[in-house]
Scaffold this motif. Sequence first.
Motif, short mmCIF file in Angstrom:
data_model
loop_
_atom_site.label_atom_id
_atom_site.label_comp_id
_atom_site.label_asym_id
_atom_site.label_seq_id
_atom_site.Cartn_x
_atom_site.Cartn_y
_atom_site.Cartn_z
N PHE A 63 17.17 68.23 20.93
CA PHE A 63 17.33 67.11 21.85
C PHE A 63 18.77 66.57 21.87
CE2 PHE A 63 12.77 66.75 20.53
CZ PHE A 63 12.25 67.24 21.72
N ALA A 64 19.71 67.40 21.49
CA ALA A 64 21.12 66.98 21.54
C ALA A 64 21.45 66.59 22.98
CB ALA A 64 22.01 68.12 21.07
N GLY A 65 22.02 65.43 23.15
CA GLY A 65 22.38 64.97 24.49
C GLY A 65 21.26 64.19 25.18
N THR A 84 15.41 63.10 28.95
CA THR A 84 16.43 64.14 29.08
C THR A 84 17.56 63.67 29.98
OG1 THR A 84 15.46 65.20 31.02
CG2 THR A 84 14.68 65.94 28.84
N SER A 85 18.67 64.35 29.88
CA SER A 85 19.84 64.04 30.70
C SER A 85 20.36 65.31 31.36
CB SER A 85 20.94 63.42 29.82
OG SER A 85 20.46 62.30 29.17
N PRO A 86 19.58 65.90 32.27
CA PRO A 86 20.05 67.14 32.90
C PRO A 86 21.21 66.89 33.85
CG PRO A 86 18.01 66.42 33.91
CD PRO A 86 18.30 65.47 32.78
N ALA A 87 22.09 67.86 33.93
CA ALA A 87 23.24 67.75 34.84
C ALA A 87 22.75 67.81 36.29
CB ALA A 87 24.22 68.88 34.57
N PRO A 91 17.09 61.95 35.30
CA PRO A 91 16.56 62.08 33.95
C PRO A 91 15.04 62.30 34.00
CG PRO A 91 17.96 60.16 34.11
CD PRO A 91 17.76 60.67 35.50
N GLU A 92 14.54 62.99 33.00
CA GLU A 92 13.11 63.30 32.96
C GLU A 92 12.51 62.83 31.64
OE1 GLU A 92 10.09 67.06 33.69
OE2 GLU A 92 12.24 67.35 33.94
N THR A 126 16.65 56.95 39.59
CA THR A 126 15.29 57.48 39.58
C THR A 126 15.03 58.22 38.27
OG1 THR A 126 15.39 57.79 41.98
CG2 THR A 126 13.66 58.97 40.82
N VAL A 127 13.83 58.06 37.75
CA VAL A 127 13.38 58.80 36.57
C VAL A 127 12.17 59.61 37.00
CG1 VAL A 127 12.40 58.59 34.26
CG2 VAL A 127 14.23 57.06 34.97
N ARG A 128 12.05 60.81 36.46
CA ARG A 128 10.92 61.66 36.83
C ARG A 128 10.21 62.14 35.58
NH1 ARG A 128 13.42 67.41 38.75
NH2 ARG A 128 14.45 67.90 36.79
#
Length: 166
Positions: A63-65, A84-87, A91-92, A126-128
């Motif tokens: 879970f780095a990042g 999560t912090s996807p590029a 975020p999810e 937005t968060v998913r």
Amino acid sequence: MTDHREVAIVRWPGQAPPIEDGLAALLAAYHLRTEAEKGEPVAHVDGLPDRYRAEITDPRTAFAGDVVLVALLRDAAVGCLVLTSPANESPEIKRLWTDSEFRGQGIASALLGAALAHAAENGVDTVRLSVWEWRTGAIALYERLGFTVTDSWDERDQLVCMQRAV
């Protein structure tokens, strides 16, 4: 019944008491239960797919990042959530889990509230999340908190994708 106000939501790793073992146990329970619900039960963590086993054995790397939130009740980990912090994507929310002994006491709601607050503080619009369609209790919780079903971004069958404005 535990009053959810007694539950502290902390970011891991952080200033909280050492909770890595508790987090690992929560993640193990989550993945073992999910595999069983999918009809692919495994008896032990060693039987899980590599990517899930890696989260349990080395959450710091897995879970780095990402933001990992843990619900503590008297220094015991009773729930968790990963944001999560996807590029280039919203975020999810993943791995929302409450120890079965503590369900129905507002812990999942508290974790979700903390995740949404963190997202808002960081300028997220937005968060998913995605949830298996048979997890009707979780879907009802998400809907109560303002999440709505949206077009799927995941090809897996029986997965419901939801989102919410922050």
